[in-house]
Structures are given as C-alpha cells and as structure tokens.
Enzyme design. Structure first.
Site, PDB file in Angstrom:
ATOM      1  NE  ARG A 147      45.631  49.857  36.924  1.00  0.00           N
ATOM      2  CZ  ARG A 147      44.836  49.048  37.628  1.00  0.00           C
ATOM      3  NH1 ARG A 147      43.964  49.557  38.470  1.00  0.00           N
ATOM      4  NH2 ARG A 147      44.905  47.737  37.483  1.00  0.00           N
ATOM      5  CD  GLU A 201      38.687  47.270  47.876  1.00  0.00           C
ATOM      6  OE1 GLU A 201      39.208  47.893  46.938  1.00  0.00           O
ATOM      7  OE2 GLU A 201      38.303  46.096  47.766  1.00  0.00           O
ATOM      8  CG  ASP A 202      39.110  49.951  43.710  1.00  0.00           C
ATOM      9  OD1 ASP A 202      38.594  49.118  44.503  1.00  0.00           O
ATOM     10  OD2 ASP A 202      39.705  49.601  42.681  1.00  0.00           O
ATOM     11  CG  PHE A 251      33.327  47.721  34.642  1.00  0.00           C
ATOM     12  CD1 PHE A 251      33.600  46.762  35.599  1.00  0.00           C
ATOM     13  CD2 PHE A 251      34.383  48.329  33.972  1.00  0.00           C
ATOM     14  CE1 PHE A 251      34.914  46.401  35.893  1.00  0.00           C
ATOM     15  CE2 PHE A 251      35.701  47.974  34.261  1.00  0.00           C
ATOM     16  CZ  PHE A 251      35.963  47.008  35.221  1.00  0.00           C
ATOM     17  CB  VAL A 252      33.218  53.325  36.954  1.00  0.00           C
ATOM     18  CG1 VAL A 252      31.752  53.714  36.869  1.00  0.00           C
ATOM     19  CG2 VAL A 252      33.539  52.719  38.322  1.00  0.00           C
ATOM     20  CG  ASP A 302      41.996  47.756  35.891  1.00  0.00           C
ATOM     21  OD1 ASP A 302      41.319  47.712  36.937  1.00  0.00           O
ATOM     22  OD2 ASP A 302      42.391  46.739  35.295  1.00  0.00           O
ATOM     23  N   GLY A 345      43.794  49.376  42.294  1.00  0.00           N
ATOM     24  CA  GLY A 345      42.759  50.368  42.010  1.00  0.00           C
ATOM     25  C   GLY A 345      42.697  51.550  42.958  1.00  0.00           C
ATOM     26  CG  ASP A 369      30.744  44.722  42.700  1.00  0.00           C
ATOM     27  OD1 ASP A 369      29.527  44.722  42.921  1.00  0.00           O
ATOM     28  OD2 ASP A 369      31.227  44.357  41.622  1.00  0.00           O
TER      29      ASP A 369
HETATM   30  P1  5GP Z   1      34.268  42.889  45.327  1.00  0.00           P
HETATM   31  O1  5GP Z   1      35.330  41.959  45.814  1.00  0.00           O
HETATM   32  O2  5GP Z   1      33.697  43.799  46.386  1.00  0.00           O
HETATM   33  O3  5GP Z   1      33.209  42.206  44.527  1.00  0.00           O
HETATM   34  O4  5GP Z   1      34.933  43.797  44.242  1.00  0.00           O
HETATM   35  C1  5GP Z   1      35.774  44.768  44.597  1.00  0.00           C
HETATM   36  C2  5GP Z   1      36.854  44.956  43.549  1.00  0.00           C
HETATM   37  O5  5GP Z   1      36.422  44.678  42.223  1.00  0.00           O
HETATM   38  C3  5GP Z   1      37.192  46.412  43.559  1.00  0.00           C
HETATM   39  O6  5GP Z   1      38.194  46.661  44.507  1.00  0.00           O
HETATM   40  C4  5GP Z   1      37.662  46.652  42.142  1.00  0.00           C
HETATM   41  O7  5GP Z   1      39.034  46.366  42.052  1.00  0.00           O
HETATM   42  C5  5GP Z   1      36.874  45.660  41.319  1.00  0.00           C
HETATM   43  N1  5GP Z   1      35.701  46.321  40.710  1.00  0.00           N
HETATM   44  C6  5GP Z   1      34.402  46.201  41.057  1.00  0.00           C
HETATM   45  N2  5GP Z   1      33.614  46.976  40.297  1.00  0.00           N
HETATM   46  C7  5GP Z   1      34.446  47.617  39.440  1.00  0.00           C
HETATM   47  C8  5GP Z   1      34.231  48.604  38.391  1.00  0.00           C
HETATM   48  O8  5GP Z   1      33.125  49.073  38.097  1.00  0.00           O
HETATM   49  N3  5GP Z   1      35.342  49.027  37.734  1.00  0.00           N
HETATM   50  C9  5GP Z   1      36.600  48.574  38.025  1.00  0.00           C
HETATM   51  N4  5GP Z   1      37.601  49.065  37.298  1.00  0.00           N
HETATM   52  N5  5GP Z   1      36.835  47.656  38.993  1.00  0.00           N
HETATM   53  C10 5GP Z   1      35.770  47.201  39.692  1.00  0.00           C
HETATM   54 MG    MG Z   2      40.071  46.921  44.457  1.00  0.00          MG
END
Ligand code: 5GP
Ligand code: MG
Length: 169
Positions: free
Chosen positions: A159, A95-96, A146-147, A153, A41, A99
């Site tokens: 993407r 990081e993208d 959710f984006v 993606d 991402g 969350d």
């Molecule tokens: P975490 O481990 O912090 O819960 O989630 C982080 C990862 O979940 C991000 O790096 C991303 O890859 C994915 N993610 C979380 N929210 C979104 C979203 O809204 N859209 C997309 N495409 N991926 C997300």
């Molecule tokens: Mg990620």
C-alpha cells in the site's frame, strides 16, 4: 518483497488528480459535499484528493472488502458504519478501483434508504472491461492487470508504494 513494475507514476497520479479535483469542483460549484472514502484501498487517493478541494468539503469513511488475494469473493462485507450520518448530504463515493461494481452497488443499496441529497462516484481507476456503470469522475482506465501501490494492496502489502504497478512473478 517481489519487484513491482510501474504502470502509473507518482507524477502522473499527481497531475491527473489536479484535473480530477477541478472537474469535481466545477460539478458541485458552491455546494458543500461529503467524500465517502471506501477503505482501505482509497485512503491515499482520498487524502490527496481532499487537499485539492475547498475547506468546506467533508469526509466520512466506510470499510468494505470483497477481495481475497487477487480474486474477488463476489461478496462485499462492510464493517459497522453509520450510513444515516449522510442523510441529506451530497455524497461523492471515493473508490480506488471500479471493477465488477459489486462494491459500489452494495454501497448504493445501503445509502438508498438513508435519503442522501445526491450520490456520485469518483474512482481512481476504472477497468475498461468493467460491467458496472461508469463512475462520474475517473482517474485512469485500467486493463485486467491486478495492481498494487498508492493505497492498493496484495494481501495487505504494497500500500505504501507512491506509484501504481504490477507485482512481477
Ligand atoms: P468490485 O466490487 O468493483 O468488483 O471491486 C472493487 C474492489 O476490488 C476495489 O475497491 C478494490 O478494493 C478491489 N480490487 C479490484 N481490482 C483490484 C486490483 O487490481 N488491485 C487491488 N489491490 N484491488 C483491486
Ligand atoms: Mg476498494
């Protein structure tokens, strides 16, 4: 493909990145540091970010996944990678989205025994509801949508969109 409603335009992203890169440069000063791009991402974010940074900046990649569709599995998987290549380096995880922070915690745990010189985090997006520690550098705050787009993606699609948005039902 379904239509995608724009939340953050390509112009907004470009403008924010210049400021973010300025903050990062100010923090590291003359020090050499290494971006750790979390694939998939973050690949576009990292590519745009590094082009705003000095030529001494290095980059490494790790592939981490936890999402299936629009839901986190709560379990992070990293493809085989050599964390020891980062020993002694100043590492900036790119990081993208932060969350739940599960991905970050997992990476931090993997990097701890390696002995990095320092560890910071730059995230393009940070959820306002995130339970994770705030990234050191954050592009935009995001609600619970959710984006997709700009590297992000939905089941490996979207993407290539130059902006960030929400898939319309
Ligand atoms: P975490 O481990 O912090 O819960 O989630 C982080 C990862 O979940 C991000 O790096 C991303 O890859 C994915 N993610 C979380 N929210 C979104 C979203 O809204 N859209 C997309 N495409 N991926 C997300
Ligand atoms: Mg990620």
């Amino acid at each position: 493909m379904a239509t995608v409603r724009s939340l953050i335009s390509a112009e907004q992203i470009a403008t924010r990145l210049v400021a973010l890169a300025g903050d990062i440069q100010q923090c590291y000063g003359e020090q050499t540091f290494t971006l750790l791009c979390v694939l998939k991402g973050s690949f576009i974010f990292a590519a745009d970010l590094i082009r705003q940074l000095p030529t001494r900046v290095e980059i490494q990649f790790v592939t981490a996944s936890s999402y299936v569709g629009t839901q986190s599995s709560g379990h992070v998987h990293c493809d085989a990678w050599d964390a020891t290549a980062l020993r002694g380096k100043h590492v900036l995880i790119v990081e993208d989205i932060v969350d739940t922070g599960t991905t970050l915690r997992h990476l931090q745990q993997q990097l701890q025994p390696v002995g990095v010189a320092s560890l910071k985090v730059a995230a393009l997006l940070t959820r306002t509801q995130a339970t994770a520690p705030a990234p050191d550098f954050s592009g935009f705050a995001l609600g619970d949508e959710f984006v997709v787009g700009y590297g992000l993606d939905l089941d490996q699609k979207y993407r290539s969109l130059p902006y960030i948005g929400v898939v319309e039902p």
